[in-house]
Design an enzyme around this catalytic site. Sequence first.
Site, PDB file in Angstrom:
ATOM      1  N   GLY A 182      22.260  32.526  47.111  1.00 22.37           N
ATOM      2  CA  GLY A 182      23.055  31.298  46.993  1.00 22.37           C
ATOM      3  C   GLY A 182      24.496  31.502  47.406  1.00 22.37           C
ATOM      4  O   GLY A 182      24.803  32.132  48.425  1.00 22.37           O
ATOM      5  N   TYR A 211      48.829  40.167  24.409  1.00 22.21           N
ATOM      6  CA  TYR A 211      47.979  41.151  23.728  1.00 22.21           C
ATOM      7  C   TYR A 211      48.141  41.154  22.207  1.00 22.21           C
ATOM      8  O   TYR A 211      47.139  41.276  21.482  1.00 22.21           O
ATOM      9  CB  TYR A 211      48.206  42.539  24.323  1.00 22.21           C
ATOM     10  CG  TYR A 211      47.461  42.712  25.624  1.00 22.21           C
ATOM     11  CD1 TYR A 211      46.149  43.152  25.640  1.00 22.21           C
ATOM     12  CD2 TYR A 211      48.065  42.398  26.837  1.00 22.21           C
ATOM     13  CE1 TYR A 211      45.454  43.296  26.828  1.00 22.21           C
ATOM     14  CE2 TYR A 211      47.386  42.533  28.032  1.00 22.21           C
ATOM     15  CZ  TYR A 211      46.074  42.981  28.022  1.00 22.21           C
ATOM     16  OH  TYR A 211      45.387  43.103  29.210  1.00 22.21           O
ATOM     17  N   HIS A 222      42.438  39.782  34.615  1.00 24.18           N
ATOM     18  CA  HIS A 222      43.641  39.360  33.902  1.00 24.18           C
ATOM     19  C   HIS A 222      44.781  39.041  34.868  1.00 24.18           C
ATOM     20  O   HIS A 222      45.505  38.055  34.692  1.00 24.18           O
ATOM     21  CB  HIS A 222      44.082  40.456  32.924  1.00 24.18           C
ATOM     22  CG  HIS A 222      43.253  40.509  31.678  1.00 24.18           C
ATOM     23  ND1 HIS A 222      43.502  41.400  30.662  1.00 24.18           N
ATOM     24  CD2 HIS A 222      42.186  39.769  31.264  1.00 24.18           C
ATOM     25  CE1 HIS A 222      42.624  41.217  29.689  1.00 24.18           C
ATOM     26  NE2 HIS A 222      41.820  40.234  30.033  1.00 24.18           N
ATOM     27  N   THR A 229      29.364  34.624  49.584  1.00 21.73           N
ATOM     28  CA  THR A 229      30.774  34.543  49.991  1.00 21.73           C
ATOM     29  C   THR A 229      31.485  35.899  50.062  1.00 21.73           C
ATOM     30  O   THR A 229      32.070  36.218  51.101  1.00 21.73           O
ATOM     31  CB  THR A 229      31.552  33.549  49.095  1.00 21.73           C
ATOM     32  OG1 THR A 229      31.327  33.850  47.717  1.00 21.73           O
ATOM     33  CG2 THR A 229      31.087  32.126  49.376  1.00 21.73           C
ATOM     34  N   PRO A 230      31.473  36.741  49.008  1.00 22.48           N
ATOM     35  CA  PRO A 230      32.156  38.035  49.162  1.00 22.48           C
ATOM     36  C   PRO A 230      31.438  38.954  50.137  1.00 22.48           C
ATOM     37  O   PRO A 230      32.077  39.756  50.829  1.00 22.48           O
ATOM     38  CB  PRO A 230      32.145  38.615  47.745  1.00 22.48           C
ATOM     39  CG  PRO A 230      30.978  37.980  47.075  1.00 22.48           C
ATOM     40  CD  PRO A 230      30.891  36.604  47.657  1.00 22.48           C
ATOM     41  N   GLY A 236      26.497  33.442  46.270  1.00 24.18           N
ATOM     42  CA  GLY A 236      26.852  34.860  46.254  1.00 24.18           C
ATOM     43  C   GLY A 236      27.067  35.436  47.637  1.00 24.18           C
ATOM     44  O   GLY A 236      27.534  36.575  47.774  1.00 24.18           O
ATOM     45  N   GLU A 253      47.705  46.651  34.598  1.00 29.37           N
ATOM     46  CA  GLU A 253      48.048  45.322  35.105  1.00 29.37           C
ATOM     47  C   GLU A 253      49.454  45.289  35.680  1.00 29.37           C
ATOM     48  O   GLU A 253      49.705  44.623  36.692  1.00 29.37           O
ATOM     49  CB  GLU A 253      47.878  44.288  33.984  1.00 29.37           C
ATOM     50  CG  GLU A 253      46.401  44.027  33.668  1.00 29.37           C
ATOM     51  CD  GLU A 253      46.156  43.453  32.293  1.00 29.37           C
ATOM     52  OE1 GLU A 253      47.112  42.926  31.677  1.00 29.37           O
ATOM     53  OE2 GLU A 253      45.008  43.542  31.808  1.00 29.37           O
ATOM     54  N   ASN A 270      38.590  31.297  40.009  1.00 29.19           N
ATOM     55  CA  ASN A 270      38.536  32.358  41.014  1.00 29.19           C
ATOM     56  C   ASN A 270      37.499  32.003  42.071  1.00 29.19           C
ATOM     57  O   ASN A 270      36.386  31.600  41.739  1.00 29.19           O
ATOM     58  CB  ASN A 270      38.154  33.697  40.384  1.00 29.19           C
ATOM     59  CG  ASN A 270      39.134  34.169  39.326  1.00 29.19           C
ATOM     60  OD1 ASN A 270      38.730  34.680  38.292  1.00 29.19           O
ATOM     61  ND2 ASN A 270      40.428  34.008  39.566  1.00 29.19           N
TER      62      ASN A 270
END
Length: 428
Positions: free
Chosen positions: A295, A95, A85, A299-300, A297, A137, A222
């Site tokens: 693949g 909300y 979020h 990156t992190p 994946g 948040e 993201n």
Amino acid sequence: MLSSATLSVVRSTAPALAEHAQSITKQFYQLMLTEHPELWAYFNPAHQQSGRQSMALANAIVAYATHIENLAVLLPAVELIAQKHCSLGVQPEHYPIVGKYLLRAIRDVLGGAATDDVLTAWGEAYQLLADILIEREAAIYSEQQSQPGGWKGYRTFVVERKVPECETITSFYLKPADHQSLPEFKPGQYITVKLPPQSKGFRSSEEGGTGEFPRGLLSPRNYSLSDQPGKDYFRISVKREAAREEIAPVDGLVSNHLHDGIHEGDHLEVGPPCGEFSIDPALAAQKRLVFVAGGVGITPLLSMLKTVIAEQPQQPIRFIVLTRNSGSHSHRQELIDLATRCPQLKLHLHYSQPLENDRQEDGFHTQGPVNQNLLKELLATQATETEYYFCGPSALMQEIISALSELQIDPSRIHYEFFGPKVALTIA
């Protein structure tokens, strides 16, 4: 806290909501996004069209109802949702809108079973969860803004370099346009990239596949940070997403525009680092680490790997890459160079369809389809204190989880990241 009467109603109606959860969430999104089309800015249309978004929300509702009297069990899920979020800029005023349409969807789907008492109880249960998320948040937003180099909202970055990593993945090196410092981030986290609605070269006529997505409105995306913290740039490595009938009817709009329409010197709007999937090299120092990248994946995991090597240079690490061949193997040379410099890093490359050049150059270690026997062989270790980190397509991750379960690996030592709305992956 919820009253005993509210808890009783939620418990008694939870099975009905679980049975109809996906119908409820589909109705919820239809109602809310029809009457509040501006909220499309927070959703990836491909995830809506594939049903993955509604499935993820349905899973969340079922989990919440199941653990309504022991919310501590849900804290990891709450953290994941709160981080997501904050990456999108969700605010407290959103909300009540969500709650309104969720209750309407419950009433529409359950019909006469959704009495006033039932809707009141679920409204109270929803508000409790909303309050928990709003509080967390707010803390995340404050942390992002208060740390050195931090900010809230979006900040303008310049694409300093654009480097192809394989046939479908390109890295973007981003520096702040204001030339100010960057905040530290946790290896494994992601940033949010937002393109303006009329971004140069963007083909807005392709927006959406059903005519429901407002033309010219582009939701942010993201992207994992693929380099270690402490640099004077952020690096993201973006896969060019092709159309897949079961997921998206058109090519990935933002990923393809980044590849084709964004060039060195162009500007992007970027949100601060977010995400709960990370590694603390100090805490992991006494353990063996196994990374499995499927693949994009990688990156992190590459960010985690480089950070651990920099901070714990003697730590034993096994890094496994599962991909089609060298043409789809992102950051191949970077990994090989790391393994050459760092003897504690053991690299294993598995290609399902190696190219002839791969064979001639001995450019991989094993080949063939990825199955349970292969995974158990690759993942097995004699060390009892091994931590497993992996990221890739959901089907592959479920296979990895199954293999780890058969190897009797404790779930507390299994860590993974899922790109897109988090669907249920079973850990036995």
